[in-house]
Design a protein around this motif. Structure first.
Motif, PDB file in Angstrom:
ATOM      1  N   LEU A 253       0.842  -1.193   0.000  1.00 10.51           N
ATOM      2  CA  LEU A 253       0.000   0.000   0.000  1.00 10.51           C
ATOM      3  C   LEU A 253       0.880   1.246   0.000  1.00 10.51           C
ATOM      4  O   LEU A 253       1.891   1.314   0.703  1.00 10.51           O
ATOM      5  N   HIS A 257      -1.960   7.389   0.079  1.00 16.07           N
ATOM      6  CA  HIS A 257      -3.397   7.142   0.013  1.00 16.07           C
ATOM      7  C   HIS A 257      -3.804   5.827   0.650  1.00 16.07           C
ATOM      8  O   HIS A 257      -5.007   5.588   0.829  1.00 16.07           O
ATOM      9  N   GLU A 259      -3.554   2.861  -0.711  1.00 10.68           N
ATOM     10  CA  GLU A 259      -4.163   2.047  -1.752  1.00 10.68           C
ATOM     11  C   GLU A 259      -3.127   1.107  -2.352  1.00 10.68           C
ATOM     12  O   GLU A 259      -1.919   1.383  -2.290  1.00 10.68           O
ATOM     13  N   CYS A 280       2.744   4.390  -6.685  1.00  8.12           N
ATOM     14  CA  CYS A 280       1.330   4.715  -6.511  1.00  8.12           C
ATOM     15  C   CYS A 280       0.583   4.486  -7.823  1.00  8.12           C
ATOM     16  O   CYS A 280       1.077   4.807  -8.903  1.00  8.12           O
ATOM     17  N   ARG A 282      -2.280   5.860  -8.755  1.00  7.21           N
ATOM     18  CA  ARG A 282      -3.095   6.974  -9.228  1.00  7.21           C
ATOM     19  C   ARG A 282      -2.415   7.701 -10.395  1.00  7.21           C
ATOM     20  O   ARG A 282      -1.196   7.618 -10.556  1.00  7.21           O
TER      21      ARG A 282
END
Length: 303
Positions: A253, A257, A259, A280, A282
């Motif tokens: 993760l 965030h 995620e 990440c 995103r």
């Protein structure tokens, strides 16, 4: 901004264009950016975005497409200049301009006009126009003829060989007429026939005597024990293969965030070429946008 202004491509572009508000002769540029002429303060006017980082989702790109014109043309003829970022299909978006022009008839077409090209001569070209007659060498014709004759002789020999080696039908099946379906289900003559005088064993000889209850219970216990051992061995093998083939590890993760990350591969030449890492998931965006990609980075463990 200092690095951006010092870029060689930026310097070349700055020397090519000039501001519409500058006085004539005050700048070396001979062209004017028509979009900035009509939209001087528009922010986020990008025409190119990185597809790898998904930067178009957050409009994090650059403006690389222009409609340029000299000072007189922009002032007298240009009415608008626009971008079309909503048009998808490429990492660039279309740009355009609206000009107020009128058609002026010409007495004669310029030399580079397409009407002077053979494709637009007024008559449809035949396919023979695209073919060039090639003069063949007499020796080449003779060798080709010999090769053709040899090929035909070889084909005749192959056909004769196939006729001679083709299996002939047997005399039993050579009778004319279509066979019946029942003929395929008849027993062959070599099949042994059952003798009518053959004595069968009596039924009493085939029946086993009754066993005691103790033997029956012992047999049941033995069968249950074997089944439980087989089940234990199966569970042991299953747990072993699950430990060996556990599948890929879960994605880490990102700290920004929380995620799951995505795995990427280093493609830049160097000592880390081909190495995997996590980042990440995103899309890339402005650093001030909290919904854009964070700076999380983690090397993947070697497999």
């Amino acid at each position: 901004m200092e690095c951006f202004e010092e870029d060689p491509g930026r310097k070349w572009m700055d020397g090519l264009v000039s501001n519409l508000g500058c006085q004539a002769g005050s700048h070396v540029g001979h062209f004017i950016d028509s979009y900035r002429c009509f939209q001087p303060k528009q922010e986020g006017a990008f025409t190119c975005w990185s597809v790898v980082t998904g930067a178009r989702h957050l409009n994090y790109g650059s403006r690389l497409d222009y409609v340029l014109g000299d000072r007189t043309l922009v002032i007298d003829t240009f009415q608008a200049s626009f971008l079309l970022p909503e048009v998808m299909g490429s990492d660039h978006c279309p740009v355009g301009a609206v000009l107020s022009v009128s058609s002026v008839p010409a007495k004669q077409c310029p030399p580079l006009c397409t009407r002077f090209l053979p494709e637009f001569a007024g008559t449809q070209l035949k396919i023979l126009h695209f073919l060039v007659h090639h003069k063949q060498d007499p020796m080449f014709k003779q060798s080709a003829l010999q090769l053709s004759n040899q090929t035909q002789v070889q084909m005749r020999q192959n056909k004769a060989h196939m006729r001679s080696t083709r299996p002939r039908p047997s005399q039993a099946g050579s009778s004319k007429g279509q066979k019946k379906l029942m003929s395929y289900f008849q027993l062959p003559s070599s099949h042994p026939q059952v003798s009518p005088n053959l004595e069968l064993p009596s039924l009493d000889a085939l029946v086993t005597p009754k066993t005691t209850e103790d033997k029956v219970m012992a047999k049941v216990v033995e069968v249950q024990t074997k089944a439980s051992k087989a089940e234990d061995e199966k569970d042991l093998r299953t747990s072993f293969w699950k430990s060996v083939l556990g599948g890929p590890l879960p994605m880490p993760l990102c700290r920004g965030h929380g995620e799951p990350c995505v795995m990427r591969t280093v493609k830049k030449p160097g000592p880390n070429l081909g190495r995997h890492f996590y980042m990440c998931a995103r899309p890339r965006g402005p650093p001030t946008d909290p919904s854009s990609r964070c700076n999380f980075f983690l090397w993947s463990r070697p497999s």
